[in-house]
Design a protein around this motif. Structure first.
Motif, PDB file in Angstrom:
ATOM      1  N   GLY A   1       0.789  -1.220   0.000  1.00  0.00           N
ATOM      2  CA  GLY A   1       0.000   0.000   0.000  1.00  0.00           C
ATOM      3  C   GLY A   1       0.826   1.276   0.000  1.00  0.00           C
ATOM      4  N   THR A   2       2.158   1.152  -0.086  1.00  0.00           N
ATOM      5  CA  THR A   2       3.006   2.331  -0.124  1.00  0.00           C
ATOM      6  C   THR A   2       3.735   2.408  -1.467  1.00  0.00           C
ATOM      7  OG1 THR A   2       4.927   1.208   0.826  1.00  0.00           O
ATOM      8  CG2 THR A   2       3.391   2.248   2.369  1.00  0.00           C
ATOM      9  N   SER A   3       4.284   3.578  -1.745  1.00  0.00           N
ATOM     10  CA  SER A   3       5.044   3.738  -2.980  1.00  0.00           C
ATOM     11  C   SER A   3       6.250   4.629  -2.711  1.00  0.00           C
ATOM     12  CB  SER A   3       4.170   4.337  -4.084  1.00  0.00           C
ATOM     13  OG  SER A   3       3.833   5.662  -3.774  1.00  0.00           O
ATOM     14  N   THR A   4       7.194   4.585  -3.622  1.00  0.00           N
ATOM     15  CA  THR A   4       8.378   5.428  -3.546  1.00  0.00           C
ATOM     16  C   THR A   4       8.865   5.715  -4.950  1.00  0.00           C
ATOM     17  OG1 THR A   4      10.546   5.683  -2.493  1.00  0.00           O
ATOM     18  CG2 THR A   4      10.038   3.505  -3.395  1.00  0.00           C
ATOM     19  N   GLU A   5       9.596   6.793  -5.107  1.00  0.00           N
ATOM     20  CA  GLU A   5      10.198   7.111  -6.397  1.00  0.00           C
ATOM     21  C   GLU A   5      11.701   6.922  -6.280  1.00  0.00           C
ATOM     22  OE1 GLU A   5      10.774  10.972  -9.202  1.00  0.00           O
ATOM     23  OE2 GLU A   5       8.723  10.503  -8.577  1.00  0.00           O
ATOM     24  N   VAL A   6      12.277   6.224  -7.231  1.00  0.00           N
ATOM     25  CA  VAL A   6      13.722   6.007  -7.260  1.00  0.00           C
ATOM     26  C   VAL A   6      14.299   6.810  -8.415  1.00  0.00           C
ATOM     27  CG1 VAL A   6      13.640   3.772  -6.118  1.00  0.00           C
ATOM     28  CG2 VAL A   6      13.455   3.870  -8.584  1.00  0.00           C
ATOM     29  N   SER A   7      15.520   7.284  -8.234  1.00  0.00           N
ATOM     30  CA  SER A   7      16.086   8.191  -9.224  1.00  0.00           C
ATOM     31  C   SER A   7      17.199   7.574 -10.059  1.00  0.00           C
ATOM     32  CB  SER A   7      16.624   9.435  -8.525  1.00  0.00           C
ATOM     33  OG  SER A   7      17.622   9.070  -7.601  1.00  0.00           O
ATOM     34  N   GLY A   8      17.540   6.352  -9.816  1.00  0.00           N
ATOM     35  CA  GLY A   8      18.602   5.719 -10.593  1.00  0.00           C
ATOM     36  C   GLY A   8      18.328   4.248 -10.776  1.00  0.00           C
ATOM     37  N   PRO A   9      19.228   3.539 -11.413  1.00  0.00           N
ATOM     38  CA  PRO A   9      19.034   2.094 -11.582  1.00  0.00           C
ATOM     39  C   PRO A   9      18.895   1.403 -10.222  1.00  0.00           C
ATOM     40  CG  PRO A   9      20.872   2.870 -12.902  1.00  0.00           C
ATOM     41  CD  PRO A   9      20.464   4.007 -12.012  1.00  0.00           C
ATOM     42  N   VAL A  10      17.938   0.509 -10.124  1.00  0.00           N
ATOM     43  CA  VAL A  10      17.695  -0.222  -8.878  1.00  0.00           C
ATOM     44  C   VAL A  10      17.394  -1.679  -9.195  1.00  0.00           C
ATOM     45  CG1 VAL A  10      16.752   1.756  -7.637  1.00  0.00           C
ATOM     46  CG2 VAL A  10      15.211   0.234  -8.827  1.00  0.00           C
ATOM     47  N   ALA A  11      17.506  -2.499  -8.170  1.00  0.00           N
ATOM     48  CA  ALA A  11      17.022  -3.868  -8.256  1.00  0.00           C
ATOM     49  C   ALA A  11      15.721  -3.915  -7.461  1.00  0.00           C
ATOM     50  CB  ALA A  11      18.030  -4.847  -7.678  1.00  0.00           C
TER      51      ALA A  11
END
Length: 60
Positions: free
Chosen positions: A30-40
């Motif tokens: 139920g949560t979200s996040t924004e990532v700014s680079g390559p992730v796994a």
């Protein structure tokens, strides 16, 4: 223009983790996040590598 990728955990059927720059962070249902680079992205036993190719720069 977006600066990253938004990742949202919709269910708790499998644990969701984000691994970025050597650290692993859980993503609660139920949560979200924004990532700014390559992730796994780890979904239970599955591992996905997410990256965006910028048409001008050639990389994220």
């Amino acid at each position: 223009m977006p600066h990253g990728i938004r990742i949202e955990a919709l269910t708790d059927r499998a644990e969701t983790w984000i691994e970025e720059e050597g650290r692993r962070v859980p993503l609660a249902p139920g949560t979200s996040t924004e990532v700014s680079g390559p992730v796994a992205l780890l979904l239970g036993e599955r591992r996905l590598r997410l990256a965006r190719r910028d048409a001008k720069a050639g990389s994220w």
